[in-house]
Every structure is written in structure tokens, then in C-alpha cells.
Design a protein around this motif. Structure first.
Motif, PDB file in Angstrom:
ATOM      1  N   TYR A   3      49.754  44.118  50.089  1.00  0.00           N
ATOM      2  CA  TYR A   3      48.637  44.807  49.372  1.00  0.00           C
ATOM      3  C   TYR A   3      49.036  46.369  49.237  1.00  0.00           C
ATOM      4  CZ  TYR A   3      45.400  41.182  49.893  1.00  0.00           C
ATOM      5  OH  TYR A   3      44.693  39.777  49.800  1.00  0.00           O
ATOM      6  N   ALA A   4      49.835  46.930  50.391  1.00  0.00           N
ATOM      7  CA  ALA A   4      50.269  48.180  50.382  1.00  0.00           C
ATOM      8  C   ALA A   4      51.032  48.637  49.285  1.00  0.00           C
ATOM      9  CB  ALA A   4      50.781  48.601  51.551  1.00  0.00           C
ATOM     10  N   ASP A   5      51.919  47.498  48.925  1.00  0.00           N
ATOM     11  CA  ASP A   5      53.011  47.792  47.756  1.00  0.00           C
ATOM     12  C   ASP A   5      52.209  47.722  46.595  1.00  0.00           C
ATOM     13  OD1 ASP A   5      55.016  47.711  49.674  1.00  0.00           O
ATOM     14  OD2 ASP A   5      55.472  45.680  49.501  1.00  0.00           O
ATOM     15  N   LEU A   6      51.380  46.943  46.354  1.00  0.00           N
ATOM     16  CA  LEU A   6      50.460  46.834  45.266  1.00  0.00           C
ATOM     17  C   LEU A   6      49.684  48.292  45.019  1.00  0.00           C
ATOM     18  CD1 LEU A   6      49.527  44.818  42.679  1.00  0.00           C
ATOM     19  CD2 LEU A   6      47.585  44.133  44.240  1.00  0.00           C
ATOM     20  N   ILE A   7      49.001  48.354  45.771  1.00  0.00           N
ATOM     21  CA  ILE A   7      48.483  49.746  45.567  1.00  0.00           C
ATOM     22  C   ILE A   7      49.182  50.738  45.308  1.00  0.00           C
ATOM     23  CG2 ILE A   7      46.915  51.386  46.809  1.00  0.00           C
ATOM     24  CD1 ILE A   7      45.716  49.147  48.528  1.00  0.00           C
ATOM     25  N   ARG A   8      50.452  50.900  45.958  1.00  0.00           N
ATOM     26  CA  ARG A   8      51.438  52.116  45.572  1.00  0.00           C
ATOM     27  C   ARG A   8      51.702  52.025  44.215  1.00  0.00           C
ATOM     28  NH1 ARG A   8      55.357  50.677  49.096  1.00  0.00           N
ATOM     29  NH2 ARG A   8      53.768  51.002  50.918  1.00  0.00           N
ATOM     30  N   GLN A   9      52.238  50.697  43.977  1.00  0.00           N
ATOM     31  CA  GLN A   9      52.371  50.542  42.310  1.00  0.00           C
ATOM     32  C   GLN A   9      51.378  50.687  41.381  1.00  0.00           C
ATOM     33  OE1 GLN A   9      54.186  46.806  41.789  1.00  0.00           O
ATOM     34  NE2 GLN A   9      56.048  47.252  43.000  1.00  0.00           N
ATOM     35  N   LEU A  10      50.161  50.397  41.760  1.00  0.00           N
ATOM     36  CA  LEU A  10      49.129  50.919  41.022  1.00  0.00           C
ATOM     37  C   LEU A  10      48.710  52.381  40.788  1.00  0.00           C
ATOM     38  CD1 LEU A  10      46.367  48.253  42.024  1.00  0.00           C
ATOM     39  CD2 LEU A  10      47.334  48.330  39.603  1.00  0.00           C
ATOM     40  N   GLN A  11      49.087  52.911  41.791  1.00  0.00           N
ATOM     41  CA  GLN A  11      48.641  54.405  41.828  1.00  0.00           C
ATOM     42  C   GLN A  11      49.838  55.118  41.102  1.00  0.00           C
ATOM     43  OE1 GLN A  11      48.655  55.082  46.101  1.00  0.00           O
ATOM     44  NE2 GLN A  11      46.432  54.877  46.231  1.00  0.00           N
ATOM     45  N   GLU A  15      46.087  56.372  34.489  1.00  0.00           N
ATOM     46  CA  GLU A  15      44.681  55.433  34.606  1.00  0.00           C
ATOM     47  C   GLU A  15      44.463  54.684  33.391  1.00  0.00           C
ATOM     48  OE1 GLU A  15      41.251  58.260  35.238  1.00  0.00           O
ATOM     49  OE2 GLU A  15      42.589  59.624  36.478  1.00  0.00           O
ATOM     50  N   ALA A  16      45.012  54.623  32.350  1.00  0.00           N
ATOM     51  CA  ALA A  16      44.678  53.764  31.170  1.00  0.00           C
ATOM     52  C   ALA A  16      45.243  52.428  31.737  1.00  0.00           C
ATOM     53  CB  ALA A  16      45.225  54.319  29.897  1.00  0.00           C
ATOM     54  N   LYS A  17      46.366  52.576  32.284  1.00  0.00           N
ATOM     55  CA  LYS A  17      47.256  51.200  32.542  1.00  0.00           C
ATOM     56  C   LYS A  17      46.574  50.604  33.811  1.00  0.00           C
ATOM     57  CE  LYS A  17      50.073  51.224  29.388  1.00  0.00           C
ATOM     58  NZ  LYS A  17      50.292  50.048  28.545  1.00  0.00           N
ATOM     59  N   GLN A  18      46.122  51.620  34.593  1.00  0.00           N
ATOM     60  CA  GLN A  18      45.463  50.882  36.088  1.00  0.00           C
ATOM     61  C   GLN A  18      43.889  50.296  35.466  1.00  0.00           C
ATOM     62  OE1 GLN A  18      44.365  54.110  38.730  1.00  0.00           O
ATOM     63  NE2 GLN A  18      46.615  54.829  38.788  1.00  0.00           N
ATOM     64  N   ALA A  19      43.231  50.728  34.424  1.00  0.00           N
ATOM     65  CA  ALA A  19      42.163  49.989  33.928  1.00  0.00           C
ATOM     66  C   ALA A  19      42.607  48.644  33.341  1.00  0.00           C
ATOM     67  CB  ALA A  19      41.413  50.955  32.750  1.00  0.00           C
ATOM     68  N   PHE A  24      42.388  42.898  33.695  1.00  0.00           N
ATOM     69  CA  PHE A  24      43.010  41.549  33.925  1.00  0.00           C
ATOM     70  C   PHE A  24      42.690  40.785  35.142  1.00  0.00           C
ATOM     71  CE2 PHE A  24      47.067  39.252  35.338  1.00  0.00           C
ATOM     72  CZ  PHE A  24      47.082  38.262  34.088  1.00  0.00           C
ATOM     73  N   VAL A  25      42.577  41.358  36.117  1.00  0.00           N
ATOM     74  CA  VAL A  25      42.092  40.814  37.494  1.00  0.00           C
ATOM     75  C   VAL A  25      40.850  40.208  37.189  1.00  0.00           C
ATOM     76  CG1 VAL A  25      41.458  41.165  40.076  1.00  0.00           C
ATOM     77  CG2 VAL A  25      43.558  42.245  38.774  1.00  0.00           C
ATOM     78  N   GLU A  26      39.709  41.197  36.580  1.00  0.00           N
ATOM     79  CA  GLU A  26      38.475  40.527  36.484  1.00  0.00           C
ATOM     80  C   GLU A  26      38.640  39.311  35.408  1.00  0.00           C
ATOM     81  OE1 GLU A  26      36.029  43.658  34.749  1.00  0.00           O
ATOM     82  OE2 GLU A  26      35.973  44.656  36.774  1.00  0.00           O
TER      83      GLU A  26
END
Length: 71
Positions: A3-11, A15-19, A24-26
Motif C-alpha cells: 500500500y505504501a508503494d501504491l500511495i507513493r506512486q499515486l502521489q 491530479e488528473a491522472k490520480q482522478a 478505474f478503481v471504482e
């Protein structure tokens, strides 16, 4: 990947790509949920089917209102 790696990569994403990732997750969550049957009308309910086709008990005589009130 944890999870930490995933969060780091998301950060690290804009912001547009985070959305896009969250959308996609939804989508994945919705696809993996069990499909609930749509609720029909009351006339299509199991109770209505039972009322329309009651059980038959041979030699059964229901109590009259007076007999029921005596008890």
C-alpha cells in the motif's frame, strides 16, 4: 507492491491522472460486486404468489369470525 508503494506512486501522478486511477478503481469495484436482483412490484413478490396460490389442506374449515372471537 504494498500500500505504501501504491500511495507513493499515486502521489507522484498529476491530479488528473490520480482522478483517472480512482475512477478505474471504482469501475473495478462495481464490476466485482454481486448483482442484486431488481425488486419487482408487490404483485410479483413471493407473498403475492402464495396468496394467489395458497396451500390446500384437505378437510380444513376456517373458523368463522364468531368462533374465532369465542376463544
Amino acid at each position: 507492491m504494498g500500500y505504501a508503494d501504491l500511495i507513493r506512486q499515486l502521489q507522484a501522478l498529476p491530479e488528473a491522472k490520480q482522478a483517472d486511477v480512482f475512477d478505474f478503481v471504482e469501475l473495478l469495484v462495481k464490476q466485482n460486486q454481486t448483482v442484486q436482483p431488481k425488486a419487482g412490484t408487490l404483485a410479483q413478490s413471493p407473498l403475492a404468489k402464495w396468496i394467489l396460490n395458497p396451500l390446500v389442506v384437505n378437510d380444513f374449515k376456517p373458523l368463522s369470525r364468531e368462533e374465532a372471537n369465542e376463544r
